[in-house]
Design a protein around this motif. Structure first.
Motif, PDB file in Angstrom:
ATOM      1  N   ILE A  98      -1.587  -0.540   0.847  1.00 57.82           N
ATOM      2  CA  ILE A  98      -0.734   0.629   0.584  1.00 57.82           C
ATOM      3  C   ILE A  98       0.724   0.204   0.427  1.00 57.82           C
ATOM      4  O   ILE A  98       1.428   0.662  -0.487  1.00 57.82           O
ATOM      5  CB  ILE A  98      -0.885   1.666   1.718  1.00 57.82           C
ATOM      6  N   VAL A  99       1.192  -0.698   1.299  1.00 56.63           N
ATOM      7  CA  VAL A  99       2.572  -1.180   1.211  1.00 56.63           C
ATOM      8  C   VAL A  99       2.787  -1.947  -0.095  1.00 56.63           C
ATOM      9  O   VAL A  99       3.828  -1.776  -0.754  1.00 56.63           O
ATOM     10  CB  VAL A  99       2.916  -2.064   2.430  1.00 56.63           C
ATOM     11  N   GLN A 100       1.836  -2.760  -0.466  1.00 56.98           N
ATOM     12  CA  GLN A 100       1.952  -3.528  -1.716  1.00 56.98           C
ATOM     13  C   GLN A 100       2.030  -2.614  -2.939  1.00 56.98           C
ATOM     14  O   GLN A 100       2.705  -2.932  -3.922  1.00 56.98           O
ATOM     15  CB  GLN A 100       0.758  -4.478  -1.856  1.00 56.98           C
ATOM     16  N   LYS A 101       1.373  -1.480  -2.851  1.00 55.57           N
ATOM     17  CA  LYS A 101       1.313  -0.560  -3.994  1.00 55.57           C
ATOM     18  C   LYS A 101       2.455   0.454  -4.002  1.00 55.57           C
ATOM     19  O   LYS A 101       3.015   0.763  -5.060  1.00 55.57           O
ATOM     20  CB  LYS A 101      -0.023   0.174  -3.976  1.00 55.57           C
ATOM     21  N   TYR A 102       2.816   0.963  -2.824  1.00 56.16           N
ATOM     22  CA  TYR A 102       3.784   2.066  -2.758  1.00 56.16           C
ATOM     23  C   TYR A 102       5.079   1.732  -2.013  1.00 56.16           C
ATOM     24  O   TYR A 102       6.003   2.546  -1.997  1.00 56.16           O
ATOM     25  CB  TYR A 102       3.146   3.281  -2.069  1.00 56.16           C
ATOM     26  N   GLY A 103       5.130   0.579  -1.359  1.00 61.08           N
ATOM     27  CA  GLY A 103       6.298   0.246  -0.566  1.00 61.08           C
ATOM     28  C   GLY A 103       6.107   0.611   0.893  1.00 61.08           C
ATOM     29  O   GLY A 103       5.296   1.478   1.237  1.00 61.08           O
ATOM     30  N   PHE A 104       6.877  -0.059   1.752  1.00 56.09           N
ATOM     31  CA  PHE A 104       6.699   0.112   3.194  1.00 56.09           C
ATOM     32  C   PHE A 104       7.022   1.540   3.646  1.00 56.09           C
ATOM     33  O   PHE A 104       6.411   2.061   4.584  1.00 56.09           O
ATOM     34  CB  PHE A 104       7.591  -0.879   3.953  1.00 56.09           C
ATOM     35  N   ASN A 105       7.970   2.196   2.995  1.00 57.72           N
ATOM     36  CA  ASN A 105       8.371   3.540   3.404  1.00 57.72           C
ATOM     37  C   ASN A 105       7.238   4.558   3.313  1.00 57.72           C
ATOM     38  O   ASN A 105       7.296   5.617   3.952  1.00 57.72           O
ATOM     39  CB  ASN A 105       9.563   4.023   2.569  1.00 57.72           C
TER      40      ASN A 105
END
Length: 310
Positions: free
Chosen positions: A281-288
């Protein structure tokens, strides 16, 4: 007087030596020995269970209890008290057949998804419906069954539900017991305001001491204070069981919605597979993005960061 408890192996060996010259010629089945000590008959079994019977049974038993404490740091009396308390809990029948308000929460152990808390009112008219539906702790039945029976419960049972979304959770106090106490108090207060609810008990599944619970809700404008706290409440009280089902149903729906927002099948719990999903999810959408779908104070957040840095 009869006193029974189980001794440790080293105490067992010491008792065999101590009563060597006081043994009776015959022993009961599975007993190592039976001996006479003044007014007390002592029987030691192969399992380690020892039985003291007679006028001075307490005196003789206390000698070995003291030795257990000195040699093994075991408090036999405390152990026995704990067993008795457990038996009382298991035999708790206070809530059977009486109208109650009960609350329960879901989602506090899941990295992804909100926290959902529900308070429900169950009277005698509702009990037959709940029993027919097989209502019990939502943790013991499948999600499929919950999705089938919960709508009918929601339709028939007076209740109040509150959903604490992840974004709001991440902006507030992360003491989970405090969070739960505040939310339980919130839904209980709202439900208790409803008219014509004649109940005998308000029941909450005990997740902290009553003293801590009331400390946590000290700042609330409204408080429910006449609460019966008990462990495994969902197995003893139908209103708590109904709240468990409703909370789980709403949690599943909200959980699935969150998965749709990231086009990902989210996994419940907080295990390693959850970490791997978090990385994707972080790789796709960013950590936020985790701010909106996860509880960031969980250890999973640090593990996700570690995996991303490999």
């Amino acid at each position: 007087m009869t006193i029974v408890f189980k001794v440790s192996d080293n105490i067992k060996a010491e008792m065999i030596k101590y009563y060597q010259d006081k043994k009776r010629s015959k022993t009961p089945p599975y007993a190592i020995f039976q001996a006479d000590e003044a007014d007390t008959n002592v029987t030691l079994y192969e399992s380690g269970k020892v039985v003291f019977q007679g006028l001075s049974a307490d005196i003789d038993a206390n000698m070995w209890k003291d030795l257990e404490k000195a040699w093994n740091n075991r408090d036999i009396n405390a152990e026995e008290t704990k067993k008795e308390d457990k038996k009382k809990e298991e035999k708790d029948t206070r809530f059977i057949g009486v109208p109650t308000i009960g609350s329960d929460e879901v989602g506090t152990g899941d990295y992804f998804g909100p926290i959902v808390v529900t308070a429900s009112y169950v009277d005698k008219e509702h009990m037959s419906l709940l029993n027919t539906l097989g209502v019990r702790d939502s943790k013991k039945i499948t999600d499929d069954k919950i999705m089938k029976i919960a709508p009918e419960i929601i339709k028939e049972i007076p209740h109040v539900t509150y959903i604490l979304d992840n974004k709001t959770y991440n902006q507030n106090d992360h003491n989970m017991n405090k969070v739960k106490a505040i939310l339980h108090n919130k839904v209980l207060c709202e439900l208790a305001k409803k008219p014509n609810l004649d109940y005998k008990y308000i029941v909450v599944d005990q997740f902290c001491t009553p003293r801590n619970y009331f400390t946590y809700i000290n700042g609330a404008k409204e408080k429910i204070t006449k609460i019966t706290f008990t462990t495994k409440a969902e197995d003893k009280c139908l209103s708590v069981a109904a709240s468990s089902i409703i909370s789980r149903y709403i949690f599943i729906k909200e959980f699935n919605k969150l998965g749709d927002t990231v086009n990902t099948f989210l996994k419940k719990g907080a295990g390693h597979e959850v970490d791997e999903i978090g990385v994707k999810i972080v790789q796709k959408y960013g950590f936020n993005k985790l701010q909106d779908i996860a509880k960031l104070n969980f250890k999973n957040t640090d593990k996700i960061k570690e995996l991303l840095n490999k």
